[in-house]
Write a protein that holds these residues in place. Structure first.
Motif, PDB file in Angstrom:
ATOM      1  N   UNK A 412      34.146  41.167  45.253  1.00 34.24           N
ATOM      2  CA  UNK A 412      33.675  40.334  43.394  1.00 34.24           C
ATOM      3  C   UNK A 412      33.020  42.106  42.616  1.00 34.24           C
ATOM      4  N   UNK A 413      32.150  42.799  43.166  1.00 34.71           N
ATOM      5  CA  UNK A 413      31.113  43.923  42.711  1.00 34.71           C
ATOM      6  C   UNK A 413      32.163  45.339  43.196  1.00 34.71           C
ATOM      7  N   UNK A 414      33.768  45.287  43.945  1.00 38.63           N
ATOM      8  CA  UNK A 414      34.397  46.293  44.569  1.00 38.63           C
ATOM      9  C   UNK A 414      35.819  45.714  43.186  1.00 38.63           C
ATOM     10  N   UNK A 415      36.250  44.680  43.399  1.00 42.66           N
ATOM     11  CA  UNK A 415      38.007  44.462  42.797  1.00 42.66           C
ATOM     12  C   UNK A 415      37.298  43.356  41.803  1.00 42.66           C
ATOM     13  N   UNK A 416      37.793  44.258  40.809  1.00 46.07           N
ATOM     14  CA  UNK A 416      37.813  43.572  39.140  1.00 46.07           C
ATOM     15  C   UNK A 416      38.308  42.821  38.979  1.00 46.07           C
TER      16      UNK A 416
END
Length: 433
Positions: A412-416
């Motif tokens: 979730x932090x890397x893939x919006x």
């Protein structure tokens, strides 16, 4: 630090008005002595803000700290007594009688960790070295390592005991390197008879700190000194932990602590109430135990808040006013808590996957992704423990659940786009009634 924590609940002007004359004097046993020369302010702090102070202390120390407010006369008397007792020394939390094995409530969720800690205290470095205790916050890990220190202090008074939190170890290491006092740092930790490190997970990813701790670990281990570590996860779940440290952390014994079951929660409430001199009926004890389920710290905080409520309002305890006193800790009756079935059903609808696949053993990408998101949302939207979640998915181990949740958070932090999908699923579930 206490005032900073209180700033999350009180306005700055309130803190400045009532605490500007208040000075910490000493920490004796599990009591913090504060001096306030102004009688009106002292009475106001005692009547209105003492629960805030004690809650902040609890948050900082992960321990029950009472507060005693001294006027000028009481301060003078205390100083006189301190001067007469020339050998008086501050009593640390590690030596406090509040954190002993006798005060630890044992249940199915922590009995292995308790037994291992007792064995280490009885025979340091002979059986389990290192002892690695892991589990969620507020379940008693710190209490156990304090108890180990307390026991060894009693049986081996000359032992050099060093306790440090993982993030403080990092900060202290950086500061000593910057100031050129690296040798003092190494001497402090490498000459310890018992090294206790709370929240060791913080060193993961800090290359130089990990290297320093690696050599400290080796020095102590080879010298036959006891090492006890706590963490919120097992070593294999620390993705950024140096492999050299991971293998060493696993050399001894790994034990976990889980959220307490109903019977243990009842025992914790009764034990804490007795310590505080609070009489609670069995009906109210059962009511609290059934509604406050997250962790030991929350249970203890609940009892403490009830005592403050009773003392301040001078009222008898009933289910109604207990509910009013701790309403922020209880699940509201109209609050929607989705079941695992509802969460999994929505995930199957969005990802177009069969429920049997999500709950099953398939390892293809879609199955793993859906299963991990399901575990993440069950943990986030309900009060299910890691072990309870694992049971929903074919009896998977709680470490597998922890890893799955971590994977979702990292993605979730890397893939919006992925994060938006998870948020949309969450919103859809929340609107179901």
């Amino acid at each position: 630090m206490v005032l900073e924590r209180m700033g999350t609940e009180l306005y700055a002007t309130t803190i400045n008005t009532w605490f500007n004359d208040t000075v910490p004097i000493a920490l004796e046993e599990n009591t913090l002595l504060l001096h306030c020369p102004n009688e009106f302010k002292r009475n106001t702090i005692r009547d209105r803000f003492l629960p805030n102070v004690m809650a902040a202390l609890k948050d900082i120390f992960s321990a029950e700290i009472t507060v005693q407010l001294l006027d000028d006369a009481a301060l003078a008397a205390w100083r006189s007594g301190a001067a007469q007792a020339a050998e008086r020394r501050p009593v640390s939390l590690l030596e406090s009688s509040a954190f002993t094995f006798e005060n630890f409530v044992v249940g199915p969720s922590n009995k292995l960790a308790f037994a291992a800690a007792k064995a280490v205290a009885a025979s340091p470095a002979e059986h389990y070295n290192p002892l690695f205790i892991y589990g969620d916050s507020g379940l008693g890990k710190t209490h156990l390592i304090y108890a180990i220190a307390h026991e060894i202090r009693q049986s081996r008074p000359s032992s050099k005991i060093v306790y440090i939190k993982g993030d403080d170890f990092i900060n202290e290491f950086i500061e000593t390197v910057r100031s050129g006092r690296g040798q003092d740092f190494r001497t402090k930790y490498r000459e310890a008879d018992l090294l206790l490190v709370d929240d060791i997970q913080f060193v993961a990813g800090k290359e130089e700190t990990q290297n320093e701790f690696f050599h400290t670990f080796n020095t102590l281990y080879e010298a036959g000194r006891q090492i006890v570590l706590t963490s919120d996860r097992p070593p294999q779940e620390m993705s950024k932990l140096d492999d050299r440290l991971r293998t060493r952390f696993e050399w001894g014994l790994l034990v976990d602590v889980q959220p307490p079951d109903l019977e243990t929660r009842i025992a914790i409430i009764q034990n804490k109430a007795a310590q505080l001199g609070l009489v609670i009926s069995q009906d109210i004890v059962n009511y609290i135990a059934e509604h406050v389920t997250a962790n030991v710290r929350q249970l203890e905080g609940t009892v403490k808040k009830i005592k403050a409520y009773k003392d301040l309002l001078e009222s008898d305890l009933s289910t109604e006013n207990v509910n009013e006193a701790i309403s922020d800790m209880l699940r509201r009756e109209n609050e929607y808590i989705p079941s695992p079935e509802v969460i999994i059903a929505e995930i199957c609808r969005v990802f177009r996957i069969d429920e049997k696949v999500v709950r099953g053993q398939q390892r293809d990408r879609d199955a793993v992704r859906s299963r991990q998101v399901a575990m993440y949302l069950i943990r986030r939207m309900s009060n299910y423990s890691y072990a309870d979640i694992g049971k929903e998915f074919g009896g998977r181990d709680h470490t597998t659940v922890m890893h799955s949740i971590e994977q979702v958070e990292q993605r979730m932090n890397k893939d919006a786009a992925f994060a938006e999908t998870v948020k949309a699923i969450t919103s859809n579930i929340s609107t179901r009634r």
